[in-house]
Design a protein around this motif. Structure first.
Motif, short mmCIF file in Angstrom:
data_model
loop_
_atom_site.label_atom_id
_atom_site.label_comp_id
_atom_site.label_asym_id
_atom_site.label_seq_id
_atom_site.Cartn_x
_atom_site.Cartn_y
_atom_site.Cartn_z
N ILE A 116 2.93 -11.35 5.63
CA ILE A 116 2.73 -10.09 5.08
C ILE A 116 1.77 -9.99 4.05
CG2 ILE A 116 4.24 -8.51 3.49
CD1 ILE A 116 6.80 -9.90 4.92
N ALA A 117 1.53 -11.06 3.25
CA ALA A 117 0.46 -10.92 2.23
C ALA A 117 -0.82 -10.86 2.79
CB ALA A 117 0.54 -12.28 1.35
N ILE A 118 -1.25 -11.53 3.77
CA ILE A 118 -2.49 -11.62 4.40
C ILE A 118 -2.87 -10.22 5.26
CG2 ILE A 118 -4.08 -12.61 6.15
CD1 ILE A 118 -3.79 -14.28 3.72
N PHE A 171 -1.22 -7.17 4.88
CA PHE A 171 -0.97 -6.00 4.29
C PHE A 171 -2.39 -6.13 3.15
CE2 PHE A 171 3.47 -4.30 4.28
CZ PHE A 171 3.56 -4.23 5.55
N THR A 172 -3.13 -7.06 3.03
CA THR A 172 -4.42 -7.15 2.11
C THR A 172 -5.57 -7.07 3.20
OG1 THR A 172 -4.22 -9.56 2.02
CG2 THR A 172 -3.28 -8.13 0.32
N ILE A 173 -5.72 -8.32 3.64
CA ILE A 173 -7.19 -8.43 4.51
C ILE A 173 -6.79 -7.43 5.50
CG2 ILE A 173 -8.47 -9.86 5.73
CD1 ILE A 173 -7.81 -12.09 3.90
N GLY A 174 -6.01 -7.68 6.53
CA GLY A 174 -5.70 -6.74 7.81
C GLY A 174 -5.73 -5.44 7.42
N ALA A 175 -4.97 -4.84 6.30
CA ALA A 175 -5.05 -3.43 6.10
C ALA A 175 -6.43 -2.90 5.57
CB ALA A 175 -4.12 -3.01 4.99
N LEU A 176 -7.38 -3.83 5.02
CA LEU A 176 -8.83 -3.44 4.89
C LEU A 176 -9.58 -3.27 6.32
CD1 LEU A 176 -9.48 -5.61 1.64
CD2 LEU A 176 -9.28 -2.99 1.95
N LEU A 177 -9.18 -4.24 7.29
CA LEU A 177 -10.22 -4.28 8.30
C LEU A 177 -9.76 -3.25 9.38
CD1 LEU A 177 -10.09 -8.20 9.03
CD2 LEU A 177 -11.99 -6.88 8.30
N PHE A 178 -8.37 -3.01 9.47
CA PHE A 178 -7.95 -1.72 10.35
C PHE A 178 -7.34 -0.56 9.64
CE2 PHE A 178 -7.87 -6.05 12.47
CZ PHE A 178 -8.66 -5.48 13.40
N ASP A 179 -6.14 -0.41 9.64
CA ASP A 179 -5.30 0.43 8.94
C ASP A 179 -3.92 -0.13 8.48
OD1 ASP A 179 -3.45 2.02 10.94
OD2 ASP A 179 -5.07 1.63 11.66
#
Length: 395
Positions: free
Chosen positions: A99-101, A103-111
């Motif tokens: 969840i942490a990765i 919702f941070t890095i993943g959300a920045l790369l995609f949506d």
């Protein structure tokens, strides 16, 4: 395609998986090989319902799941579950890492919505994947509806080989400790094997000849029925997955003497049950067409890679705090990517390939199998469904 032809083809695939796993000493797990072959088959000449044609439809798979999970509960005593609290903490830590990765890095790369859909299936369960897929469809997010299913059926491709590698390292460490005399030969598994020949306490006055295969199946089914009935009765108040209760009731039934240890094996039904359930899991690959994968390949791969990184970091920290070896901690967290029965099969494959000595195999199983089983159930069977119920409201 006739039923017997379909059955022969899918069984041949399972056997090829076994051969490759044996020849490579579990470096290439059988479930990984089978998944690749099924995917190739669906992309070429397999009918989409080849598993159903072979005789393993959803109804049969559900029946086998109830029997297998109840049977699996008999492997774990209440004392063992209490002893596996570290595995529970590590499994939850791995989920927090996902969840942490994402919702941070993943959300920045995609949506953010893509990551919301990705998390519950990545934590493991087919139920979670279906909930998120249906929720995405209802929200008009058709690509994400497909994404939820594909990420569920593909994530094992990362989980299988990595788990095999870290478990083999853990087995090597345990064998070295055992040979140095730091790990006792007499283990809980050995005690369970000795107790396994006994009839359950409640039926010891019944002659052994009446404890037939049908009687074992009957008692397993009865415990599964109680789990289903309890889940249904609790539904108006709280949602509890019936399969979760099967595991709990299996533990209780074994502890109080209603079921013996591993009754499905003693009823000569375990091999067939595992076969049926594995075929049903591979049946999910029919959804993953080449065109579908091309549309979502980038977020799919990146999400899985980020999830694995998150699990490694957080399970490593939890393992350090709890004094659990990094390899075992990582393996326990990785069960979120596949759950049962793959966690059971992978662990057994690694143990068999690590030593030919029966005592050493029992020692390895006693140290690796219980935390793997508990970790898989905490993530796949319980937490993934809870997360799906929460996250689907965010779409």
């Amino acid at each position: 395609m006739s039923q017997m032809l379909a059955l022969t083809i899918v069984l041949a695939i399972l056997y090829i998986g076994d051969i490759v796993a044996t020849r490579t000493k579990a470096w290439i797990p059988s479930v990984f090989v089978c998944a690749v072959l099924f995917l190739i088959g669906y992309w070429t000449f397999f009918p989409k319902d080849i598993v159903s044609i072979a005789g393993i439809g959803p109804v049969v798979a559900t029946m086998l799941m109830y029997l297998l999970i109840t049977n699996m509960g008999t492997l774990l005593s209440l004392k063992e579950l209490k002893n596996q609290w570290k595995a529970i903490v590590i499994s939850l830590a791995g989920i927090v890492g996902i969840i942490a990765i994402l919702f941070t890095i993943g959300a920045l790369l995609f949506d953010l919505k893509t990551m919301i859909v990705a998390v519950p299936p990545l934590v493991g369960g087919v139920v979670a994947a279906l909930v998120m897929s249906e929720g995405a469809s209802a929200a008009g997010l058709e690509d994400l509806a497909v994404f939820a299913i594909v990420i569920y059926v593909i994530q094992g491709f990362a989980g299988y080989p990595i788990t095999s590698i870290v478990l083999k390292r853990e087995a090597k460490r345990l064998l070295k400790e055992h040979q140095q005399g730091n790990i006792q030969s007499v283990t809980q598994v050995e005690e369970d094997v000795e107790q396994a020949s006994e009839q359950p306490k409640l039926f010891r006055k019944i002659p052994t000849k009446y404890n037939t295969e049908y009687f074992k199946f009957f008692r397993l089914a009865l415990v599964g029925l109680l789990a289903y009935g309890t889940s249904t009765a609790l539904a108006p108040v709280v949602t509890v997955n019936a399969l979760v209760l099967c595991l709990v009731f299996g533990v209780l039934a074994s502890t109080f003497g209603f079921l013996e240890r591993q009754p499905l094996q003693k009823a000569n039904g375990f091999g067939f049950a595992i076969m049926g359930l594995m075929l049903f899991i591979f049946d999910g690959l029919k959804q993953a067409s080449p065109e579908m994968l091309m549309r979502i390949i980038v977020p799919l791969v990146v999400s899985i890679v980020l999830a694995v990184i998150g699990m490694y970091i957080f399970s490593f920290i939890a393992g350090k705090v709890l004094k659990v070896s990094p390899n075992l901690a990582f393996a326990v967290s990785l069960t979120a990517l596949y759950g049962f029965p793959a966690d059971y099969i992978l662990t057994n494959e690694v143990v068999k390939s690590s030593t030919a000595d029966q005592k050493e195999r029992e020692m390895l199983l006693s140290h690796m199998l219980p935390p793997m089983l508990v970790g898989g159930f905490i993530s796949v069977t319980i937490t993934s469904v809870i997360l799906a119920g929460i996250f689907v409201n965010w779409l």
